[in-house]
Design a protein around this motif. Structure first.
Motif, PDB file in Angstrom:
ATOM      1  N   HIS A  29       0.818  -1.221   0.000  1.00  0.00           N
ATOM      2  CA  HIS A  29       0.000   0.000   0.000  1.00  0.00           C
ATOM      3  C   HIS A  29       0.848   1.267   0.000  1.00  0.00           C
ATOM      4  O   HIS A  29       0.503   2.255   0.640  1.00  0.00           O
ATOM      5  CB  HIS A  29      -0.976   0.012   1.189  1.00  0.00           C
ATOM      6  CG  HIS A  29      -1.806  -1.236   1.272  1.00  0.00           C
ATOM      7  ND1 HIS A  29      -2.719  -1.575   0.305  1.00  0.00           N
ATOM      8  CD2 HIS A  29      -1.839  -2.238   2.174  1.00  0.00           C
ATOM      9  CE1 HIS A  29      -3.281  -2.728   0.616  1.00  0.00           C
ATOM     10  NE2 HIS A  29      -2.756  -3.148   1.742  1.00  0.00           N
ATOM     11  N   PRO A  46      -3.349  -6.640  -2.974  1.00  0.00           N
ATOM     12  CA  PRO A  46      -4.144  -7.786  -2.558  1.00  0.00           C
ATOM     13  C   PRO A  46      -5.068  -7.437  -1.399  1.00  0.00           C
ATOM     14  O   PRO A  46      -4.987  -6.349  -0.844  1.00  0.00           O
ATOM     15  CB  PRO A  46      -3.077  -8.772  -2.092  1.00  0.00           C
ATOM     16  CG  PRO A  46      -1.980  -7.879  -1.599  1.00  0.00           C
ATOM     17  CD  PRO A  46      -2.013  -6.647  -2.458  1.00  0.00           C
ATOM     18  N   GLU A  47      -5.911  -8.370  -1.052  1.00  0.00           N
ATOM     19  CA  GLU A  47      -6.743  -8.206   0.130  1.00  0.00           C
ATOM     20  C   GLU A  47      -5.829  -8.069   1.339  1.00  0.00           C
ATOM     21  O   GLU A  47      -4.720  -8.575   1.342  1.00  0.00           O
ATOM     22  CB  GLU A  47      -7.627  -9.441   0.315  1.00  0.00           C
ATOM     23  CG  GLU A  47      -8.633  -9.659  -0.804  1.00  0.00           C
ATOM     24  CD  GLU A  47      -9.640  -8.524  -0.897  1.00  0.00           C
ATOM     25  OE1 GLU A  47     -10.016  -7.986   0.162  1.00  0.00           O
ATOM     26  OE2 GLU A  47     -10.038  -8.165  -2.011  1.00  0.00           O
ATOM     27  N   ASN A  48      -6.331  -7.418   2.381  1.00  0.00           N
ATOM     28  CA  ASN A  48      -5.516  -7.249   3.573  1.00  0.00           C
ATOM     29  C   ASN A  48      -5.458  -8.511   4.433  1.00  0.00           C
ATOM     30  O   ASN A  48      -4.629  -8.619   5.310  1.00  0.00           O
ATOM     31  CB  ASN A  48      -6.035  -6.086   4.403  1.00  0.00           C
ATOM     32  CG  ASN A  48      -5.648  -4.759   3.751  1.00  0.00           C
ATOM     33  OD1 ASN A  48      -4.608  -4.652   3.116  1.00  0.00           O
ATOM     34  ND2 ASN A  48      -6.492  -3.755   3.900  1.00  0.00           N
TER      35      ASN A  48
HETATM   36  C1  LIG Z   1      -6.190  -2.544   3.129  1.00  0.00           C
HETATM   37  O1  LIG Z   1      -5.897  -1.615   4.144  1.00  0.00           O
HETATM   38  C2  LIG Z   1      -5.471  -0.355   3.675  1.00  0.00           C
HETATM   39  C3  LIG Z   1      -5.062   0.481   4.875  1.00  0.00           C
HETATM   40  O2  LIG Z   1      -6.049   0.457   5.853  1.00  0.00           O
HETATM   41  C4  LIG Z   1      -6.575   0.288   2.841  1.00  0.00           C
HETATM   42  O3  LIG Z   1      -6.139   1.529   2.346  1.00  0.00           O
HETATM   43  C5  LIG Z   1      -6.892  -0.637   1.676  1.00  0.00           C
HETATM   44  O4  LIG Z   1      -7.952  -0.120   0.930  1.00  0.00           O
HETATM   45  C6  LIG Z   1      -7.248  -2.026   2.179  1.00  0.00           C
HETATM   46  N1  LIG Z   1      -7.368  -2.921   1.038  1.00  0.00           N
HETATM   47  C7  LIG Z   1      -8.424  -3.668   0.824  1.00  0.00           C
HETATM   48  C8  LIG Z   1      -8.372  -4.518  -0.395  1.00  0.00           C
HETATM   49  O5  LIG Z   1      -9.377  -3.674   1.576  1.00  0.00           O
END
Ligand SMILES: *[C@@H]1O[C@H](CO)[C@@H](O)[C@H](O)[C@H]1NC(C)=O
Ligand SMILES: *[C@@H]1O[C@H](CO)[C@@H](O)[C@H](O)[C@H]1NC(C)=O
Ligand SMILES: *[C@@H]1O[C@H](CO)[C@@H](O)[C@H](O)[C@H]1NC(C)=O
Length: 232
Positions: free
Chosen positions: A94, A134-136
């Motif tokens: 990110h 990717p997904e978190n």
């Molecule tokens: C994962 O977390 C980040 C930071 O909180 C956020 O900006 C991002 O949109 C999230 N990604 C997904 C795929 O949810």
């Protein structure tokens, strides 16, 4: 971290039952001052087309965590493969995918991290073009859960360490308390062998095929194959 006083040994936690938590909450990690973090400082601003001492090490890092094909070159040329791998790394974490060794990238790469690759693909981890972030988190296959909310943990020793026992127990209690604060779970220490969670100190090759690689490097890999490990 308080436990930095550990030299070659690394604390790791082993859950006897698959961990139901998809992802640990944010925690403050301090940047390390390993040789690699110093190398990164010297690479600040380096980008495609340049040749700089330390790019080889950066290649090694990107390879280790799945962004460059294993066995790829370790030379100091910042070529399009390094740029593409770096962008991929940045997207995964990110960060802005600049493809340049910028401040945010240096900061991120200097943090202690899990020893498992981010990208597990075979044979080519760095396909042309970027993949999206990717997904978190993901769930383990079958989305297993604890069947109770009160969990016990105990210490098992894998390696002898001269370390302040009181400080370790306090650190573990605080760590479990942080989970308890944000979840329905509560945790108690026990000496009973039937404890749900065990933790201990191990060095080198231990219970899996991913030996600990020394202080300041990758921390313990996390697994979901019937058990889960994390390092602190
Ligand atoms: C994962 O977390 C980040 C930071 O909180 C956020 O900006 C991002 O949109 C999230 N990604 C997904 C795929 O949810
Ligand atoms: C061990 O750690 C505890 C808690 O941090 C501290 O109060 C104590 O003084 C330490 N003992 C030694 C021998 O360093
Ligand atoms: C957990 O530990 C606390 C403090 O030692 C104790 O009072 C409590 O009874 C324990 N809980 C269980 C369920 O064993």
């Amino acid at each position: 971290m308080a436990l930095n006083l550990l030299n070659l040994s690394i604390l790791f936690v082993l859950l006897n039952i698959i961990n139901p938590f998809p992802f640990a909450g944010p925690r403050t990690l301090e940047a390390s001052t390993t040789p690699f973090s110093k190398t990164l400082q010297n690479l600040r601003g380096v980008h495609r087309g340049q040749n700089a001492k330390g790019v080889g090490e950066l290649r090694g890092y990107l390879q280790k965590y799945g962004y460059l094909t294993k066995g790829s070159s370790s030379n100091d040329n910042f070529d399009e493969n390094v740029e593409s791998a770096l962008k991929h790394y940045q997207a995964f974490h990110h960060l802005r995918d600049t493809g340049v060794v910028d401040d945010d990238t240096i900061k991120k790469m200097s943090l202690p991290r899990c020893g498992m690759p981010d990208i597990i693909t075979n044979p080519n981890p760095n396909p042309n073009g970027l993949v999206g972030a990717p997904e978190n988190y993901t769930f383990f296959p079958g989305s297993p859960k604890w069947s109770k909310f009160f969990l016990t943990y105990r210490r098992t020793s894998g390696a002898t360490v001269s370390i302040n026992e009181t400080a370790v127990r306090r650190a573990m209690r605080d760590a479990f308390q942080s989970w308890a604060n944000v979840s329905p779970f509560t945790f108690n220490e026990t000496t009973d062998r039937s404890a749900d969670i065990t933790y201990g100190f191990h060095r080198g090759l231990h219970l899996d095929l991913y030996p600990f690689d020394g202080p300041g490097k990758g921390a313990s890999p996390c697994f979901c194959a019937g058990r889960w490990e994390d390092s602190l």
